[in-house]
Design a protein around this motif. Sequence first.
Motif, PDB file in Angstrom:
ATOM      1  N   ARG A 188      76.859 113.181   2.615  1.00 48.49           N
ATOM      2  CA  ARG A 188      78.270 113.586   2.712  1.00 48.49           C
ATOM      3  C   ARG A 188      78.666 113.932   4.147  1.00 48.49           C
ATOM      4  O   ARG A 188      77.869 113.826   5.051  1.00 48.49           O
ATOM      5  N   ASP A 189      79.870 114.355   4.348  1.00 48.10           N
ATOM      6  CA  ASP A 189      80.387 114.742   5.664  1.00 48.10           C
ATOM      7  C   ASP A 189      80.335 113.606   6.670  1.00 48.10           C
ATOM      8  O   ASP A 189      80.113 113.825   7.862  1.00 48.10           O
ATOM      9  N   GLY A 190      80.509 112.368   6.215  1.00 50.34           N
ATOM     10  CA  GLY A 190      80.537 111.230   7.115  1.00 50.34           C
ATOM     11  C   GLY A 190      79.202 110.901   7.744  1.00 50.34           C
ATOM     12  O   GLY A 190      79.137 110.264   8.778  1.00 50.34           O
ATOM     13  N   VAL A 191      78.144 111.332   7.126  1.00 50.93           N
ATOM     14  CA  VAL A 191      76.812 111.097   7.669  1.00 50.93           C
ATOM     15  C   VAL A 191      76.405 109.637   7.486  1.00 50.93           C
ATOM     16  O   VAL A 191      75.520 109.147   8.139  1.00 50.93           O
ATOM     17  N   GLY A 192      77.070 108.928   6.590  1.00 46.82           N
ATOM     18  CA  GLY A 192      76.742 107.523   6.341  1.00 46.82           C
ATOM     19  C   GLY A 192      75.466 107.382   5.560  1.00 46.82           C
ATOM     20  O   GLY A 192      75.265 108.039   4.560  1.00 46.82           O
ATOM     21  N   SER A 193      74.582 106.509   6.024  1.00 44.84           N
ATOM     22  CA  SER A 193      73.346 106.266   5.285  1.00 44.84           C
ATOM     23  C   SER A 193      72.263 107.288   5.598  1.00 44.84           C
ATOM     24  O   SER A 193      71.162 107.191   5.096  1.00 44.84           O
ATOM     25  N   PHE A 194      72.555 108.258   6.448  1.00 40.44           N
ATOM     26  CA  PHE A 194      71.578 109.280   6.788  1.00 40.44           C
ATOM     27  C   PHE A 194      71.713 110.474   5.855  1.00 40.44           C
ATOM     28  O   PHE A 194      72.816 110.884   5.514  1.00 40.44           O
ATOM     29  N   PHE A 195      70.575 111.041   5.485  1.00 43.70           N
ATOM     30  CA  PHE A 195      70.582 112.201   4.616  1.00 43.70           C
ATOM     31  C   PHE A 195      70.288 113.445   5.432  1.00 43.70           C
ATOM     32  O   PHE A 195      69.272 113.520   6.120  1.00 43.70           O
ATOM     33  N   GLU A 196      71.178 114.405   5.372  1.00 41.39           N
ATOM     34  CA  GLU A 196      71.003 115.686   6.032  1.00 41.39           C
ATOM     35  C   GLU A 196      70.618 116.724   4.969  1.00 41.39           C
ATOM     36  O   GLU A 196      70.756 116.487   3.772  1.00 41.39           O
ATOM     37  N   ILE A 197      70.158 117.875   5.417  1.00 43.15           N
ATOM     38  CA  ILE A 197      69.744 118.942   4.505  1.00 43.15           C
ATOM     39  C   ILE A 197      70.904 119.898   4.268  1.00 43.15           C
ATOM     40  O   ILE A 197      71.569 120.326   5.220  1.00 43.15           O
ATOM     41  N   TYR A 198      71.100 120.235   3.021  1.00 41.97           N
ATOM     42  CA  TYR A 198      72.118 121.187   2.588  1.00 41.97           C
ATOM     43  C   TYR A 198      71.466 122.220   1.682  1.00 41.97           C
ATOM     44  O   TYR A 198      70.415 121.957   1.093  1.00 41.97           O
ATOM     45  N   THR A 199      72.114 123.359   1.547  1.00 42.41           N
ATOM     46  CA  THR A 199      71.737 124.341   0.523  1.00 42.41           C
ATOM     47  C   THR A 199      72.985 124.725  -0.241  1.00 42.41           C
ATOM     48  O   THR A 199      74.116 124.537   0.233  1.00 42.41           O
ATOM     49  N   MET A 200      72.775 125.266  -1.426  1.00 41.50           N
ATOM     50  CA  MET A 200      73.870 125.806  -2.221  1.00 41.50           C
ATOM     51  C   MET A 200      73.305 126.877  -3.139  1.00 41.50           C
ATOM     52  O   MET A 200      72.098 126.909  -3.410  1.00 41.50           O
ATOM     53  N   ASN A 201      74.182 127.755  -3.593  1.00 44.80           N
ATOM     54  CA  ASN A 201      73.784 128.706  -4.615  1.00 44.80           C
ATOM     55  C   ASN A 201      73.528 127.945  -5.907  1.00 44.80           C
ATOM     56  O   ASN A 201      74.013 126.819  -6.082  1.00 44.80           O
ATOM     57  N   VAL A 202      72.813 128.548  -6.818  1.00 43.79           N
ATOM     58  CA  VAL A 202      72.439 127.875  -8.060  1.00 43.79           C
ATOM     59  C   VAL A 202      73.656 127.495  -8.903  1.00 43.79           C
ATOM     60  O   VAL A 202      73.595 126.554  -9.692  1.00 43.79           O
ATOM     61  N   ASP A 203      74.778 128.167  -8.713  1.00 45.18           N
ATOM     62  CA  ASP A 203      75.994 127.807  -9.443  1.00 45.18           C
ATOM     63  C   ASP A 203      76.792 126.718  -8.732  1.00 45.18           C
ATOM     64  O   ASP A 203      77.852 126.307  -9.186  1.00 45.18           O
ATOM     65  N   GLY A 204      76.297 126.235  -7.565  1.00 41.52           N
ATOM     66  CA  GLY A 204      76.969 125.177  -6.814  1.00 41.52           C
ATOM     67  C   GLY A 204      77.872 125.682  -5.710  1.00 41.52           C
ATOM     68  O   GLY A 204      78.383 124.894  -4.923  1.00 41.52           O
ATOM     69  N   SER A 205      78.075 126.979  -5.626  1.00 41.03           N
ATOM     70  CA  SER A 205      78.945 127.531  -4.586  1.00 41.03           C
ATOM     71  C   SER A 205      78.222 127.580  -3.241  1.00 41.03           C
ATOM     72  O   SER A 205      77.000 127.449  -3.172  1.00 41.03           O
ATOM     73  N   GLU A 206      79.000 127.793  -2.188  1.00 41.76           N
ATOM     74  CA  GLU A 206      78.495 127.934  -0.823  1.00 41.76           C
ATOM     75  C   GLU A 206      77.585 126.776  -0.398  1.00 41.76           C
ATOM     76  O   GLU A 206      76.487 126.978   0.103  1.00 41.76           O
ATOM     77  N   GLN A 207      78.084 125.553  -0.570  1.00 43.72           N
ATOM     78  CA  GLN A 207      77.337 124.381  -0.120  1.00 43.72           C
ATOM     79  C   GLN A 207      77.419 124.312   1.405  1.00 43.72           C
ATOM     80  O   GLN A 207      78.504 124.279   1.969  1.00 43.72           O
ATOM     81  N   THR A 208      76.253 124.326   2.043  1.00 37.28           N
ATOM     82  CA  THR A 208      76.175 124.460   3.489  1.00 37.28           C
ATOM     83  C   THR A 208      75.267 123.396   4.087  1.00 37.28           C
ATOM     84  O   THR A 208      74.132 123.233   3.648  1.00 37.28           O
ATOM     85  N   ARG A 209      75.778 122.701   5.086  1.00 40.57           N
ATOM     86  CA  ARG A 209      74.974 121.705   5.803  1.00 40.57           C
ATOM     87  C   ARG A 209      74.126 122.426   6.852  1.00 40.57           C
ATOM     88  O   ARG A 209      74.634 123.204   7.651  1.00 40.57           O
ATOM     89  N   LEU A 210      72.820 122.154   6.857  1.00 47.08           N
ATOM     90  CA  LEU A 210      71.907 122.830   7.777  1.00 47.08           C
ATOM     91  C   LEU A 210      71.485 121.978   8.962  1.00 47.08           C
ATOM     92  O   LEU A 210      71.153 122.515  10.014  1.00 47.08           O
ATOM     93  N   THR A 211      71.435 120.654   8.802  1.00 42.95           N
ATOM     94  CA  THR A 211      71.009 119.784   9.893  1.00 42.95           C
ATOM     95  C   THR A 211      72.191 118.931  10.349  1.00 42.95           C
ATOM     96  O   THR A 211      73.085 118.633   9.558  1.00 42.95           O
ATOM     97  N   HIS A 212      72.171 118.532  11.632  1.00 39.05           N
ATOM     98  CA  HIS A 212      73.326 117.830  12.206  1.00 39.05           C
ATOM     99  C   HIS A 212      72.935 116.781  13.231  1.00 39.05           C
ATOM    100  O   HIS A 212      73.707 116.495  14.130  1.00 39.05           O
ATOM    101  N   ASP A 213      71.759 116.198  13.136  1.00 42.78           N
ATOM    102  CA  ASP A 213      71.359 115.302  14.221  1.00 42.78           C
ATOM    103  C   ASP A 213      71.303 113.828  13.847  1.00 42.78           C
ATOM    104  O   ASP A 213      70.858 113.014  14.632  1.00 42.78           O
ATOM    105  N   GLY A 214      71.746 113.448  12.659  1.00 43.41           N
ATOM    106  CA  GLY A 214      71.823 112.046  12.301  1.00 43.41           C
ATOM    107  C   GLY A 214      70.492 111.363  12.072  1.00 43.41           C
ATOM    108  O   GLY A 214      70.413 110.150  12.097  1.00 43.41           O
TER     109      GLY A 214
END
Length: 180
Positions: A132-158
């Motif tokens: 997501r976030d326009g990353v294209g075919s690259f997969f970045e690391i995200y975290t979220m709370n168990v209920d799906g809230s606070e989805q946060t992207r942790l890596t940003h280097d493509g």
Amino acid sequence: MRRLKDSISISCKLLALFLLLFPLYGCPKPTKGPIAFVSDRDGIREVYTMNQYGGAVTRLTHGVDGAPNNLRPVWSPDGKKIAFRTDFPGNSEIQVINADGSNLKNISNNPATDVTPNWSPDGKKIAFNSDRDGVGSFFEIYTMNVDGSEQTRLTHDGAMRNLIDWSPDGKKFAFYSRVI
């Protein structure tokens, strides 16, 4: 003699790399309770559980909204829930279900491809990979709370990354990464 030493050195380095990375390639963590697994015995890939000895098989998913595949189930640390990936046409989502098959929830709920869920050691968060976030075919690391809230992207280097695992204290991650 030099070729033999070089060969042994390379073999030792490859063995060390294999031993380091093997747990990241789906080597299951030791379990004391039921086993969660995927089978296509009913025509599509569904999530099942069974006891450690191969008996008492229970199907947990039932064609989640007509999705063709449910993959990579992982137990919550308390053994009460299972997170897994569901492939829908055009995207994949992270779902959570109770160990008895009740209370199914789509927690990532995003049109991108969300894969490889993994519970934090305290069971409060789930790390996952996404394009997501326009990353294209690259997969970045995200975290979220168990209920799906606070989805946060942790890596940003493509870089292409996958196969997350948390450190025992929940403060760091191990993952496979490569630049394409």
